[in-house]
Write a protein that holds these residues in place. Sequence first.
Motif, short mmCIF file in Angstrom:
data_model
loop_
_atom_site.label_atom_id
_atom_site.label_comp_id
_atom_site.label_asym_id
_atom_site.label_seq_id
_atom_site.Cartn_x
_atom_site.Cartn_y
_atom_site.Cartn_z
N SER A 1 0.85 -1.19 0.00
CA SER A 1 0.00 0.00 0.00
C SER A 1 0.89 1.23 0.00
O SER A 1 2.08 1.17 0.35
N ASN A 2 0.31 2.37 -0.36
CA ASN A 2 1.06 3.61 -0.50
C ASN A 2 0.42 4.70 0.34
O ASN A 2 -0.81 4.83 0.37
N ALA A 3 1.23 5.48 1.06
CA ALA A 3 0.70 6.54 1.93
C ALA A 3 1.65 7.72 1.97
O ALA A 3 2.83 7.61 1.64
N VAL A 4 1.11 8.85 2.40
CA VAL A 4 1.92 10.02 2.69
C VAL A 4 2.14 10.04 4.21
O VAL A 4 1.18 10.18 4.98
N TRP A 5 3.37 9.89 4.61
CA TRP A 5 3.71 9.79 6.03
C TRP A 5 4.20 11.15 6.53
O TRP A 5 5.05 11.79 5.89
N GLY A 6 3.70 11.58 7.66
CA GLY A 6 4.13 12.82 8.27
C GLY A 6 4.88 12.55 9.55
O GLY A 6 4.45 11.74 10.37
N GLY A 7 6.01 13.24 9.73
CA GLY A 7 6.78 13.03 10.94
C GLY A 7 8.09 13.77 10.92
O GLY A 7 8.24 14.79 10.23
N VAL A 8 9.05 13.24 11.64
CA VAL A 8 10.34 13.89 11.85
C VAL A 8 11.44 13.04 11.22
O VAL A 8 11.45 11.82 11.41
N PRO A 9 12.37 13.65 10.48
CA PRO A 9 13.50 12.88 9.98
C PRO A 9 14.31 12.28 11.13
O PRO A 9 14.76 13.00 12.02
N LEU A 10 14.47 10.98 11.12
CA LEU A 10 15.22 10.33 12.19
C LEU A 10 16.65 10.85 12.24
O LEU A 10 17.26 10.95 13.31
N ARG A 11 17.18 11.22 11.10
CA ARG A 11 18.54 11.76 11.03
C ARG A 11 18.71 12.96 11.97
O ARG A 11 19.72 13.07 12.67
N LEU A 12 17.72 13.85 12.01
CA LEU A 12 17.82 15.04 12.86
C LEU A 12 17.76 14.69 14.34
O LEU A 12 18.43 15.32 15.16
N VAL A 13 16.96 13.70 14.67
CA VAL A 13 16.85 13.30 16.07
C VAL A 13 18.16 12.68 16.54
O VAL A 13 18.64 12.95 17.66
#
Length: 377
Positions: free
Chosen positions: A116-128
């Motif tokens: 399935s395909n979705a638009v995911w919203g969140g925080v880049p793990l790289r920045l954390v």
Amino acid sequence: MSYDNEPQRRSDFTVNQKEPFNAEPPMNALIQHFITPNDHFYVRNHAPVPTIDGQSYRLIIGGDVPQPINLSLAELKNRFPKVQVMATLMCAGNRRNELGKIKAVRGVTWGPAAISNAVWGGVPLRLVLQAAGVTESNFSQHHICFEGFDICKNNTGYGSSIPISKVMDRNGDVLLAYEMNGKELPRDHGYPLRVVVPGYIGARSVKWLKSIVIQKEESSNYFQQRDYKLFLPQVDWDNVEQWWEKSPAIQELSVQAAILEPTNGAAIKTGSPYIIKGYALSNGHRIARVDISLDNGITWEPVTTIKGETKGDSNRYWSWFLWTYNVRSMPSPCRIVCRAWDYSSNSMPGDINSIWNLRGVMNNSWHRIDIVNKSNI
């Protein structure tokens, strides 16, 4: 394990396993939407769905980090910028049912709709991780290990790991996601926080995220070490023990394509027009071509239309491509076959027997369906 507090789900899903719940949407519904509605998204669970209070939730980041972090969901949202990434998730066992017809395999009997395909919203793990003092230059050989709240094997949460190079690459787009298609994550899909690893098998996108540990070795979790590995066809359950440690964990996706309309065994009148529909994807590479054969792979033609994102020459095509092929006169009965190529000239093997494996994973052989003549039914 108790399954007394499971989320509500659609009644038209094909349930391949009830407990834990594993189900795929109807193929004709899946192909209707480039972005899959949340309630149509396939469900892959390894345990009961945990009940987590988003207000009291905290994410723990530790291991070989200079500055361990303990964040609430609100702190995560306030401290780091929100981004959106469109990405297709696909189970490594997608199309396992075809491998099972050759010889028995173990695992959920998925058809071609465990995707399935979705638009995911969140925080880049790289920045954390950067906020925890992690840089790729100082941790280049490390792995990022995830564990969820869903209690599975050995009384531990479902776990997995990926190389730090994928996480720290600004073009890798690895997310700590708290939204799915603009809405709060549904419980089945990881509320309140999950990992999304674009271009990798779905098993690496850990749901109900409890902790992140940075270490020099891969995760020791069962699902990293004793599952989701690809073996030679001659490896079986009598000799597999010698292969677990020396076989790498599956990470990136292969080129994949499948036909969703018509379905296998469909009855279509000889000579009638028909629009064949399906999907194709790779591990970030753009799909260059999808081919269709109406005579079991003897002759081929390119599909009529391909719909996907437009990102130029980048290798950040994380979502699928939906395609159609207009048949002027269906030669029923016939066998329809599809295959895909990406812009790195990767394609799909024609012989499914050559990629049979006892776990039934990574089946990206040419997808074949049989059509019968409607007048003969």
